[in-house]
Design a protein around this motif. Structure first.
Motif, PDB file in Angstrom:
ATOM      1  N   TRP A 140     -10.090  -1.558  -1.895  1.00 20.35           N
ATOM      2  CA  TRP A 140      -9.159  -2.653  -2.145  1.00 20.35           C
ATOM      3  C   TRP A 140      -8.551  -2.537  -3.552  1.00 20.35           C
ATOM      4  N   SER A 141      -9.356  -2.174  -4.540  1.00 20.88           N
ATOM      5  CA  SER A 141      -8.845  -1.981  -5.897  1.00 20.88           C
ATOM      6  C   SER A 141      -7.810  -0.872  -5.945  1.00 20.88           C
ATOM      7  N   VAL A 142      -8.070   0.192  -5.209  1.00 19.36           N
ATOM      8  CA  VAL A 142      -7.113   1.306  -5.184  1.00 19.36           C
ATOM      9  C   VAL A 142      -5.770   0.830  -4.638  1.00 19.36           C
ATOM     10  N   ILE A 143      -5.822   0.075  -3.533  1.00 18.18           N
ATOM     11  CA  ILE A 143      -4.586  -0.408  -2.914  1.00 18.18           C
ATOM     12  C   ILE A 143      -3.862  -1.358  -3.867  1.00 18.18           C
ATOM     13  N   ARG A 144      -4.622  -2.235  -4.467  1.00 15.63           N
ATOM     14  CA  ARG A 144      -4.046  -3.301  -5.284  1.00 15.63           C
ATOM     15  C   ARG A 144      -3.526  -2.802  -6.642  1.00 15.63           C
ATOM     16  N   THR A 145      -4.250  -1.884  -7.279  1.00 16.13           N
ATOM     17  CA  THR A 145      -3.842  -1.482  -8.624  1.00 16.13           C
ATOM     18  C   THR A 145      -3.025  -0.198  -8.658  1.00 16.13           C
ATOM     19  N   VAL A 146      -3.158   0.631  -7.657  1.00 14.51           N
ATOM     20  CA  VAL A 146      -2.433   1.902  -7.681  1.00 14.51           C
ATOM     21  C   VAL A 146      -1.385   2.026  -6.586  1.00 14.51           C
ATOM     22  N   LEU A 147      -1.833   2.008  -5.324  1.00 14.95           N
ATOM     23  CA  LEU A 147      -0.922   2.352  -4.234  1.00 14.95           C
ATOM     24  C   LEU A 147       0.311   1.467  -4.181  1.00 14.95           C
ATOM     25  N   VAL A 148       0.121   0.164  -4.169  1.00 15.40           N
ATOM     26  CA  VAL A 148       1.285  -0.715  -4.044  1.00 15.40           C
ATOM     27  C   VAL A 148       2.141  -0.744  -5.321  1.00 15.40           C
ATOM     28  N   PRO A 149       1.552  -0.961  -6.504  1.00 16.29           N
ATOM     29  CA  PRO A 149       2.408  -0.997  -7.702  1.00 16.29           C
ATOM     30  C   PRO A 149       3.165   0.308  -7.948  1.00 16.29           C
ATOM     31  N   GLU A 150       2.489   1.437  -7.747  1.00 17.16           N
ATOM     32  CA  GLU A 150       3.163   2.704  -8.025  1.00 17.16           C
ATOM     33  C   GLU A 150       4.233   3.022  -6.995  1.00 17.16           C
ATOM     34  N   ALA A 151       4.072   2.506  -5.778  1.00 16.99           N
ATOM     35  CA  ALA A 151       5.048   2.800  -4.721  1.00 16.99           C
ATOM     36  C   ALA A 151       6.166   1.765  -4.672  1.00 16.99           C
ATOM     37  N   LEU A 152       6.078   0.750  -5.525  1.00 14.74           N
ATOM     38  CA  LEU A 152       7.036  -0.357  -5.448  1.00 14.74           C
ATOM     39  C   LEU A 152       8.511   0.043  -5.497  1.00 14.74           C
ATOM     40  N   PRO A 153       8.928   0.874  -6.448  1.00 12.71           N
ATOM     41  CA  PRO A 153      10.357   1.231  -6.450  1.00 12.71           C
ATOM     42  C   PRO A 153      10.808   1.865  -5.129  1.00 12.71           C
ATOM     43  N   ALA A 154       9.996   2.761  -4.588  1.00 10.96           N
ATOM     44  CA  ALA A 154      10.367   3.410  -3.331  1.00 10.96           C
ATOM     45  C   ALA A 154      10.360   2.408  -2.182  1.00 10.96           C
TER      46      ALA A 154
ATOM     47  N   GLY B  85     -17.410   7.991 -17.887  1.00  7.22           N
ATOM     48  CA  GLY B  85     -15.969   8.069 -18.080  1.00  7.22           C
ATOM     49  C   GLY B  85     -15.442   9.421 -17.621  1.00  7.22           C
ATOM     50  N   MET B  86     -14.171   9.478 -17.262  1.00  4.34           N
ATOM     51  CA  MET B  86     -13.595  10.758 -16.852  1.00  4.34           C
ATOM     52  C   MET B  86     -12.166  10.882 -17.317  1.00  4.34           C
ATOM     53  N   ILE B  87     -11.818  12.065 -17.811  1.00  6.58           N
ATOM     54  CA  ILE B  87     -10.418  12.345 -18.146  1.00  6.58           C
ATOM     55  C   ILE B  87      -9.972  13.594 -17.401  1.00  6.58           C
ATOM     56  N   PHE B  88      -8.671  13.652 -17.141  1.00  4.29           N
ATOM     57  CA  PHE B  88      -8.148  14.629 -16.198  1.00  4.29           C
ATOM     58  C   PHE B  88      -7.069  15.529 -16.797  1.00  4.29           C
ATOM     59  N   GLN B  89      -6.858  16.657 -16.142  1.00  5.56           N
ATOM     60  CA  GLN B  89      -5.857  17.615 -16.613  1.00  5.56           C
ATOM     61  C   GLN B  89      -4.460  17.010 -16.642  1.00  5.56           C
ATOM     62  N   HIS B  90      -4.122  16.255 -15.600  1.00  6.30           N
ATOM     63  CA  HIS B  90      -2.786  15.663 -15.565  1.00  6.30           C
ATOM     64  C   HIS B  90      -2.807  14.178 -15.880  1.00  6.30           C
ATOM     65  N   PHE B  91      -3.795  13.790 -16.654  1.00  4.61           N
ATOM     66  CA  PHE B  91      -3.892  12.477 -17.278  1.00  4.61           C
ATOM     67  C   PHE B  91      -4.108  11.318 -16.294  1.00  4.61           C
ATOM     68  N   ASN B  92      -3.382  11.319 -15.165  1.00  8.06           N
ATOM     69  CA  ASN B  92      -3.576  10.264 -14.164  1.00  8.06           C
ATOM     70  C   ASN B  92      -3.414   8.854 -14.700  1.00  8.06           C
ATOM     71  N   LEU B  93      -2.314   8.621 -15.394  1.00 10.78           N
ATOM     72  CA  LEU B  93      -2.007   7.274 -15.874  1.00 10.78           C
ATOM     73  C   LEU B  93      -1.091   6.583 -14.882  1.00 10.78           C
ATOM     74  N   LEU B  94      -1.173   5.250 -14.838  1.00  7.01           N
ATOM     75  CA  LEU B  94      -0.296   4.504 -13.936  1.00  7.01           C
ATOM     76  C   LEU B  94       1.060   4.299 -14.600  1.00  7.01           C
ATOM     77  N   SER B  95       2.111   4.775 -13.938  1.00  9.79           N
ATOM     78  CA  SER B  95       3.437   4.635 -14.537  1.00  9.79           C
ATOM     79  C   SER B  95       3.916   3.193 -14.481  1.00  9.79           C
ATOM     80  N   SER B  96       3.288   2.386 -13.607  1.00  3.75           N
ATOM     81  CA  SER B  96       3.736   1.003 -13.488  1.00  3.75           C
ATOM     82  C   SER B  96       3.132   0.100 -14.557  1.00  3.75           C
ATOM     83  N   ARG B  97       2.229   0.658 -15.385  1.00  2.00           N
ATOM     84  CA  ARG B  97       1.612  -0.159 -16.438  1.00  2.00           C
ATOM     85  C   ARG B  97       1.940   0.413 -17.808  1.00  2.00           C
TER      86      ARG B  97
END
Lengths: 226, 324
Positions: A140-154, B85-97
């Motif tokens: 649920w956290s994945v969907i809520r914090t990553v999948l939906v917000p990151e896909a929003l523009p598309a 904790g974990m850090i990654f090669q391609h950083f994996n940051l959220l562009s929406s934040r």
């Protein structure tokens, strides 16, 4: 050429079209968005690909959703409308009119939007999902914090494409007495040989479509800070 | 701190099963920086993902901070991950934040209040002050990785896993990020396990290292000790010595050094010619490395060897006939 009658009919048609498509849009997003998300997360490799511990439930649910979406997208709308008449009658109480038309329109819009949502979500890099999981985030956290917000523009772009398609389908809704712009064009332009009605409706539809696309692109760009 | 025992992971492949990780035993003591180095495809990524169970091993035990991870329920595993904790090669940051939002994410997921002063503090620690309200798209690679590090540190983990964390960065930026990690290890006692295909990274910050090939750990050890082992493949990879032409006369010595070698002094004291042919030496965190010298005209080899021992050089290989 009775211009005041034309204006009156076109206005009524516009209101009907907006009403039909607007109400349909509510259902399309409310049901289509979660459906699109499920199509991704229930699939192999998705965060919900093991409902209840095994692949079976996820695979079955995913397959069922996928089939529903495929049927909804492959049936020509006019056939869908006719095939759903008993369902429409059951839900809306009647099979005629703008409100009744919302039933087949939603039946077409939901799968359409669901697929576009699915595509948008599949574009989100898997590394982001991995990062959230590494921080102790569940599905649920994945969907809520990553999948939906990151896909929003598309998804917003997908929504504007859906709106245009709904306006398109609604033109056929005139066949079940729903009114709308398409109905105006057919009744006056085709059946009564008054081509000016067709010209006006076409111009109006081109303008509306252009506005919807522009609004969608603008909103998507605002949301997208990439 | 991290104990892997008999860890194996196999994937179905087109031509039969692929043993990505093959019965690996690894022990990383608290407060150390350990590097697993190997070529692409050696299984390093899979191995490090077994540590926080992003990949579930088919066999073996994984213990972090004394807790066995392979038998945890999904909910208990999620809780345990908050301390790794974990850090990654391609950083994996959220562009929406924004940067602040990204750093806050780990705290939100852990159920800790993401206080603005804590976020500022973390940004200061990694050297990102003043950029909290920008989006990742406006940051350079090095800055993005700093955000990743801040995010990973936000929950005060005891262990940090680094998956090719500098492989996407240019050399200067790599040095900066590694310097940050070294500082964090020294100041916070943070245990770091990193994987990389770049030997330079291991030379730079790792106190101990392992060489991985085809899913197996073929060699492990403390880097400063490994250099003194003549047969060590890992030492050879970490500190390569390459001389193109072999000199025909002279006494050629391959030495492992743990302090700077006083070449001029040696040549004066023994009235001979000492030429440096090749060397691979790391200065950061103390001198260690290997050098190849050519000695000509020395009369008392025993005395020369004694002197080498005195300055902390270990002879790995000695080669060469006599010459005047």
């Amino acid at each position: 050429m009775n211009w005041s009658r034309l204006a009156e009919q076109v206005l009524e048609g516009t209101i009907d079209t907006f009403y039909m498509c607007g109400l349909t849009l509510v259902f399309t997003v409310l049901i289509g968005l979660p459906m699109g998300v499920l199509l991704v997360v229930l699939d192999r490799g998705g965060v919900l690909d093991r409902l209840g511990g095994s692949r079976l439930l996820s695979r079955v649910t995913h397959r069922a959703l996928s089939i529903i979406v495929d049927i909804g997208r492959s049936l020509p709308f006019i056939i869908l409308m006719v095939a759903l008449i008993p369902v429409t009658r059951f839900i809306a109480g009647t099979s005629i009119g703008a409100t009744a038309a919302v039933v087949p329109l939603s039946a077409a819009g939901i799968p359409f939007f669901a697929r576009l949502v699915e595509i948008a979500i599949r574009e989100v890099p898997g590394g982001l999902v991995e990062a959230v999981e590494s921080m102790g985030g569940g599905p649920w956290s994945v969907i809520r914090t990553v999948l939906v917000p990151e896909a929003l523009p598309a998804m917003i772009l997908g929504l504007s494409t859906t709106v245009v398609s709904l306006i398109n389908f609604s033109a056929m809704a005139g066949a079940i007495g729903a009114g709308g712009l398409g109905d105006v064009a057919v009744r006056f332009g085709y059946q009564r040989f008054e081509p000016m009605y067709v010209v006006v409706v076409v111009i109006e539809l081109v303008l509306i479509t252009g506005l919807v696309q522009s609004a969608g692109s603008w909103a998507a760009r605002r949301m997208s800070k990439r | 701190m991290i104990e892997l025992s008999g860890v194996s992971k196999t994937f179905p492949g087109r031509r039969g099963p692929v043993h990505a990780v093959d019965s690996v035993d690894l022990s990383v003591p608290k407060g150390t920086i350990h590097g697993v180095v190997g070529q692409s495809g050696a299984g390093k990524s899979t191995l490090i993902r077994c540590v926080n169970m992003l990949e579930r091993p088919d066999a073996g035990s994984v213990q972090v901070s004394g807790q066995e991870l392979t038998t945890l329920s999904p909910a208990a595993l999620r809780t345990a991950r908050r301390h790794i904790g974990m850090i990654f090669q391609h950083f994996n940051l959220l562009s929406s934040r924004t940067v602040a939002g990204n750093i806050a994410l780990s705290m939100e997921l852990a159920g800790i209040p993401a206080r603005p002063d804590r976020i500022e503090e973390l940004a200061e620690i990694v050297g990102l002050h003043g950029r909290l309200h920008e989006h990742p798209s406006r940051l350079s690679g090095g800055q993005k990785q700093r955000v990743g590090i801040a995010r990973a540190l936000a929950t005060n983990p005891a262990v940090l896993l680094a998956d090719e964390a500098t492989s996407a960065l240019d050399p200067a930026t790599t040095d900066q990020v590694l310097a940050l990690l070294r500082r964090l290890n020294a100041q916070l006692g943070l245990t770091i396990l990193l994987i990389t295909h770049e030997m330079g990274v291991v030379r730079n910050i790792c106190q101990s290292a392992s060489l991985m090939e085809n899913g197996r750990l073929v060699e492990s050890g403390v880097v400063a000790d490994l250099v003194g082992h003549p047969g060590s493949v890992l030492a050879e990879r970490l500190f390569p010595l390459v001389t193109e032409e072999s000199p025909d006369h002279g006494w050629m010595l391959d030495l492992a050094i743990t302090s700077p070698l006083p070449v001029g002094d040696l040549s004066l004291r023994h009235r001979c010619e000492v030429t440096l042919l090749a060397g691979s030496v790391e200065q950061r965190g103390g001198t260690r490395g290997r050098v190849r010298i050519l000695v000509r005209g020395v009369s008392d080899r025993e005395a020369f060897l004694d002197d080498l021992k005195r300055v902390g050089a270990v002879v790995n290989h000695s080669h060469g006939g006599d010459s005047a």
